[in-house]
Design an enzyme around this catalytic site. Structure first.
Site, PDB file in Angstrom:
ATOM      1  N   GLU A  49      68.963  52.951  49.355  1.00  0.00           N
ATOM      2  CA  GLU A  49      69.416  52.102  48.246  1.00  0.00           C
ATOM      3  C   GLU A  49      70.039  50.821  48.784  1.00  0.00           C
ATOM      4  O   GLU A  49      70.620  50.805  49.860  1.00  0.00           O
ATOM      5  CB  GLU A  49      70.474  52.845  47.415  1.00  0.00           C
ATOM      6  CG  GLU A  49      69.932  53.519  46.171  1.00  0.00           C
ATOM      7  CD  GLU A  49      69.620  52.554  45.021  1.00  0.00           C
ATOM      8  OE1 GLU A  49      69.345  51.361  45.267  1.00  0.00           O
ATOM      9  OE2 GLU A  49      69.653  53.016  43.871  1.00  0.00           O
ATOM     10  N   ASP A  85      76.585  51.239  42.545  1.00  0.00           N
ATOM     11  CA  ASP A  85      77.567  50.609  41.674  1.00  0.00           C
ATOM     12  C   ASP A  85      78.191  51.701  40.799  1.00  0.00           C
ATOM     13  O   ASP A  85      79.166  52.339  41.186  1.00  0.00           O
ATOM     14  CB  ASP A  85      76.810  49.536  40.871  1.00  0.00           C
ATOM     15  CG  ASP A  85      77.691  48.627  40.051  1.00  0.00           C
ATOM     16  OD1 ASP A  85      78.887  48.576  40.320  1.00  0.00           O
ATOM     17  OD2 ASP A  85      77.173  47.951  39.146  1.00  0.00           O
TER      18      ASP A  85
HETATM   19  P1  IMP Z   1      74.104  51.873  39.603  1.00  0.00           P
HETATM   20  O1  IMP Z   1      73.124  52.781  38.918  1.00  0.00           O
HETATM   21  O2  IMP Z   1      75.095  51.303  38.619  1.00  0.00           O
HETATM   22  O3  IMP Z   1      74.784  52.523  40.781  1.00  0.00           O
HETATM   23  O4  IMP Z   1      73.317  50.603  40.040  1.00  0.00           O
HETATM   24  C1  IMP Z   1      72.600  50.506  41.157  1.00  0.00           C
HETATM   25  C2  IMP Z   1      71.623  49.344  41.083  1.00  0.00           C
HETATM   26  O5  IMP Z   1      72.129  48.226  40.358  1.00  0.00           O
HETATM   27  C3  IMP Z   1      71.388  48.831  42.467  1.00  0.00           C
HETATM   28  O6  IMP Z   1      70.344  49.530  43.094  1.00  0.00           O
HETATM   29  C4  IMP Z   1      71.089  47.354  42.235  1.00  0.00           C
HETATM   30  O7  IMP Z   1      69.705  47.188  42.040  1.00  0.00           O
HETATM   31  C5  IMP Z   1      71.835  46.993  40.992  1.00  0.00           C
HETATM   32  N1  IMP Z   1      73.116  46.286  41.302  1.00  0.00           N
HETATM   33  C6  IMP Z   1      74.364  46.784  41.171  1.00  0.00           C
HETATM   34  N2  IMP Z   1      75.307  45.896  41.537  1.00  0.00           N
HETATM   35  C7  IMP Z   1      74.631  44.801  41.932  1.00  0.00           C
HETATM   36  C8  IMP Z   1      75.066  43.524  42.468  1.00  0.00           C
HETATM   37  O8  IMP Z   1      76.250  43.224  42.668  1.00  0.00           O
HETATM   38  N3  IMP Z   1      74.067  42.660  42.770  1.00  0.00           N
HETATM   39  C9  IMP Z   1      72.733  42.939  42.589  1.00  0.00           C
HETATM   40  N4  IMP Z   1      72.304  44.117  42.109  1.00  0.00           N
HETATM   41  C10 IMP Z   1      73.233  45.040  41.772  1.00  0.00           C
HETATM   42 MG    MG Z   2      68.495  48.890  43.322  1.00  0.00          MG
END
Ligand code: IMP
Ligand code: MG
Length: 182
Positions: free
Chosen positions: A105, A109
Protein backbone atom coordinates in the site's frame (compact mmCIF):
# COMPACT_ATOMS: atom_id res chain seq x y z
CA UNK A 1 23.23 14.32 -9.70
CA UNK A 2 20.06 15.94 -8.40
CA UNK A 3 17.19 16.02 -10.86
CA UNK A 4 15.23 19.29 -10.89
CA UNK A 5 11.44 18.94 -10.81
CA UNK A 6 10.69 22.45 -9.54
CA UNK A 7 8.64 23.36 -12.64
CA UNK A 8 5.90 20.92 -11.56
CA UNK A 9 6.08 21.64 -7.80
CA UNK A 10 3.54 24.34 -6.79
CA UNK A 11 4.59 26.88 -4.14
CA UNK A 12 2.13 25.46 -1.63
CA UNK A 13 3.94 22.09 -1.69
CA UNK A 14 6.46 21.54 1.12
CA UNK A 15 8.84 18.56 1.26
CA UNK A 16 7.81 16.10 3.96
CA UNK A 17 10.10 13.19 3.02
CA UNK A 18 12.93 13.66 0.55
CA UNK A 19 13.87 11.32 -2.26
CA UNK A 20 17.02 10.30 -0.35
CA UNK A 21 15.14 9.55 2.88
CA UNK A 22 12.64 7.41 0.95
CA UNK A 23 15.37 5.34 -0.68
CA UNK A 24 17.25 4.88 2.61
CA UNK A 25 14.09 3.60 4.34
CA UNK A 26 13.24 1.32 1.38
CA UNK A 27 16.60 -0.37 1.71
CA UNK A 28 15.89 -1.07 5.40
CA UNK A 29 12.40 -2.39 4.63
CA UNK A 30 13.81 -4.52 1.82
CA UNK A 31 16.37 -6.10 4.14
CA UNK A 32 13.68 -6.90 6.71
CA UNK A 33 11.31 -8.35 4.07
CA UNK A 34 14.16 -10.37 2.54
CA UNK A 35 14.84 -11.98 5.94
CA UNK A 36 11.16 -12.66 6.67
CA UNK A 37 10.30 -14.14 3.24
CA UNK A 38 13.53 -16.01 2.48
CA UNK A 39 12.81 -19.17 0.46
CA UNK A 40 9.06 -18.51 0.33
CA UNK A 41 8.75 -16.89 -3.14
CA UNK A 42 6.11 -14.37 -2.01
CA UNK A 43 3.53 -12.73 -4.27
CA UNK A 44 3.59 -8.97 -3.79
CA UNK A 45 0.24 -7.35 -4.53
CA UNK A 46 0.39 -3.66 -5.33
CA UNK A 47 -2.72 -1.60 -4.70
CA UNK A 48 -3.23 0.65 -7.71
CA UNK A 49 -2.80 3.38 -8.50
CA UNK A 50 -0.91 4.92 -5.59
CA UNK A 51 1.56 2.13 -4.81
CA UNK A 52 3.10 1.57 -8.24
CA UNK A 53 6.26 3.60 -7.66
CA UNK A 54 6.78 2.32 -4.12
CA UNK A 55 6.37 -1.28 -5.30
CA UNK A 56 8.73 -0.77 -8.24
CA UNK A 57 11.46 0.63 -5.98
CA UNK A 58 10.85 -1.71 -3.02
CA UNK A 59 11.16 -4.98 -4.98
CA UNK A 60 14.62 -3.92 -6.09
CA UNK A 61 15.69 -3.93 -2.44
CA UNK A 62 14.25 -7.44 -1.84
CA UNK A 63 16.78 -10.22 -2.38
CA UNK A 64 14.57 -13.26 -2.73
CA UNK A 65 12.57 -14.62 -5.66
CA UNK A 66 9.13 -13.05 -5.80
CA UNK A 67 6.12 -12.49 -8.04
CA UNK A 68 4.13 -9.30 -8.58
CA UNK A 69 0.43 -8.73 -9.14
CA UNK A 70 -1.93 -5.78 -8.80
CA UNK A 71 -5.41 -5.00 -7.55
CA UNK A 72 -7.15 -1.75 -8.18
CA UNK A 73 -9.65 -0.51 -5.67
CA UNK A 74 -11.30 2.82 -5.35
CA UNK A 75 -12.59 4.48 -2.24
CA UNK A 76 -11.80 8.09 -2.88
CA UNK A 77 -12.94 9.20 -6.30
CA UNK A 78 -10.97 12.33 -7.03
CA UNK A 79 -11.53 13.97 -3.65
CA UNK A 80 -9.22 14.22 -0.66
CA UNK A 81 -11.54 12.60 1.87
CA UNK A 82 -12.50 8.94 2.08
CA UNK A 83 -15.98 8.16 0.86
CA UNK A 84 -15.70 4.94 2.87
CA UNK A 85 -17.23 3.07 -0.07
CA UNK A 86 -14.77 0.61 -1.60
CA UNK A 87 -15.09 -0.83 -5.11
CA UNK A 88 -12.87 -3.41 -6.87
CA UNK A 89 -11.92 -1.87 -10.21
CA UNK A 90 -9.37 -4.55 -11.19
CA UNK A 91 -9.45 -7.93 -9.46
CA UNK A 92 -6.47 -10.13 -8.59
CA UNK A 93 -5.06 -12.24 -11.45
CA UNK A 94 -2.69 -14.53 -9.52
CA UNK A 95 -3.76 -17.64 -7.61
CA UNK A 96 -2.69 -16.97 -4.01
CA UNK A 97 -4.01 -20.21 -2.53
CA UNK A 98 -1.23 -21.63 -0.31
CA UNK A 99 1.12 -18.73 -1.09
CA UNK A 100 2.90 -16.13 1.01
CA UNK A 101 1.38 -12.77 0.18
CA UNK A 102 2.63 -9.26 0.86
CA UNK A 103 0.18 -6.47 0.09
CA UNK A 104 1.87 -3.21 -0.89
CA UNK A 105 0.00 0.00 0.00
CA UNK A 106 1.06 3.60 -0.52
CA UNK A 107 -0.66 5.02 2.55
CA UNK A 108 -2.92 3.79 5.33
CA UNK A 109 -5.31 6.47 6.47
CA UNK A 110 -8.64 5.33 8.02
CA UNK A 111 -7.58 1.68 7.68
CA UNK A 112 -10.80 0.81 5.83
CA UNK A 113 -8.99 -0.24 2.63
CA UNK A 114 -6.66 -2.56 4.54
CA UNK A 115 -9.57 -4.06 6.46
CA UNK A 116 -11.43 -4.66 3.19
CA UNK A 117 -8.38 -6.13 1.43
CA UNK A 118 -7.53 -8.46 4.31
CA UNK A 119 -11.02 -9.92 4.35
CA UNK A 120 -11.16 -10.26 0.58
CA UNK A 121 -7.71 -11.88 0.24
CA UNK A 122 -8.10 -14.24 3.21
CA UNK A 123 -10.98 -15.87 1.34
CA UNK A 124 -8.42 -17.18 -1.22
CA UNK A 125 -6.54 -19.06 1.55
CA UNK A 126 -3.01 -17.69 1.35
CA UNK A 127 -0.66 -19.43 3.79
CA UNK A 128 0.54 -16.02 5.00
CA UNK A 129 -0.89 -12.52 4.46
CA UNK A 130 1.18 -9.48 5.42
CA UNK A 131 0.92 -5.75 4.68
CA UNK A 132 3.55 -3.14 3.95
CA UNK A 133 2.75 0.54 3.62
CA UNK A 134 5.09 3.38 2.76
CA UNK A 135 3.11 5.86 4.86
CA UNK A 136 0.80 5.53 7.84
CA UNK A 137 -1.37 8.18 9.50
CA UNK A 138 -1.84 6.77 13.03
CA UNK A 139 -4.24 9.56 14.11
CA UNK A 140 -6.79 8.86 11.40
CA UNK A 141 -7.64 5.21 12.12
CA UNK A 142 -11.35 4.42 12.04
CA UNK A 143 -10.73 0.68 12.38
CA UNK A 144 -8.03 -1.27 14.18
CA UNK A 145 -5.68 -2.72 11.55
CA UNK A 146 -2.24 -4.24 12.01
CA UNK A 147 0.39 -3.36 9.42
CA UNK A 148 3.50 -5.55 9.39
CA UNK A 149 5.91 -3.04 7.82
CA UNK A 150 5.56 0.76 7.92
CA UNK A 151 7.92 3.07 6.05
CA UNK A 152 7.01 6.30 7.86
CA UNK A 153 4.38 7.30 10.41
CA UNK A 154 3.18 10.79 9.41
CA UNK A 155 0.89 13.48 10.76
CA UNK A 156 -2.63 13.90 9.50
CA UNK A 157 -1.80 15.96 6.41
CA UNK A 158 -2.74 15.39 2.78
CA UNK A 159 0.41 14.20 1.01
CA UNK A 160 1.34 13.92 -2.64
CA UNK A 161 4.17 12.69 -4.85
CA UNK A 162 6.04 9.40 -5.21
CA UNK A 163 2.93 7.72 -6.62
CA UNK A 164 0.40 9.63 -4.51
CA UNK A 165 -1.85 11.94 -6.46
CA UNK A 166 -3.43 15.34 -6.11
CA UNK A 167 -6.47 15.15 -8.41
CA UNK A 168 -4.70 12.37 -10.40
CA UNK A 169 -1.57 14.50 -10.96
CA UNK A 170 1.82 14.89 -9.23
CA UNK A 171 2.44 11.13 -8.97
CA UNK A 172 5.74 11.65 -10.80
CA UNK A 173 7.30 13.79 -8.06
CA UNK A 174 10.33 12.06 -6.54
CA UNK A 175 9.85 13.29 -2.98
CA UNK A 176 6.74 13.29 -0.79
CA UNK A 177 5.14 16.69 -0.17
CA UNK A 178 2.40 18.04 2.04
CA UNK A 179 0.20 20.86 0.85
CA UNK A 180 0.41 23.98 2.99
CA UNK A 181 -3.07 25.44 3.52
CA UNK A 182 -3.35 29.03 2.37
P1 IMP B 1 -7.91 4.37 3.89
O1 IMP B 1 -8.87 3.32 3.40
O2 IMP B 1 -8.64 5.53 4.49
O3 IMP B 1 -6.86 3.81 4.81
O4 IMP B 1 -7.26 5.02 2.63
C1 IMP B 1 -6.22 4.51 1.97
C2 IMP B 1 -6.11 5.11 0.57
O5 IMP B 1 -6.51 6.47 0.51
C3 IMP B 1 -4.67 5.11 0.17
O6 IMP B 1 -4.32 3.89 -0.44
C4 IMP B 1 -4.59 6.31 -0.76
O7 IMP B 1 -4.86 5.90 -2.08
C5 IMP B 1 -5.64 7.26 -0.29
N1 IMP B 1 -5.07 8.35 0.55
C6 IMP B 1 -5.20 8.50 1.89
N2 IMP B 1 -4.55 9.59 2.35
C7 IMP B 1 -3.98 10.15 1.26
C8 IMP B 1 -3.13 11.31 1.10
O8 IMP B 1 -2.76 12.04 2.03
N3 IMP B 1 -2.72 11.55 -0.17
C9 IMP B 1 -3.08 10.77 -1.25
N4 IMP B 1 -3.86 9.68 -1.12
C10 IMP B 1 -4.31 9.37 0.12
MG1 MG C 1 -4.11 3.58 -2.37
Amino acid sequence: MEYDQSVIVPESYKVLISEEEIQKRLQELGEQITRDFKGKTPILIGILNGSFIFLADLIRYINTDLEVDFIRISSYGNGRESSGHIKILKPLSADINGRSVLVVEDIVDSGLSVQFLRKMLEAFNPVELKFVTLLNKPEKKKVDVSIDYVGFDIEDKFVVGYGLDDGQMKRNLRSIYYIEQE
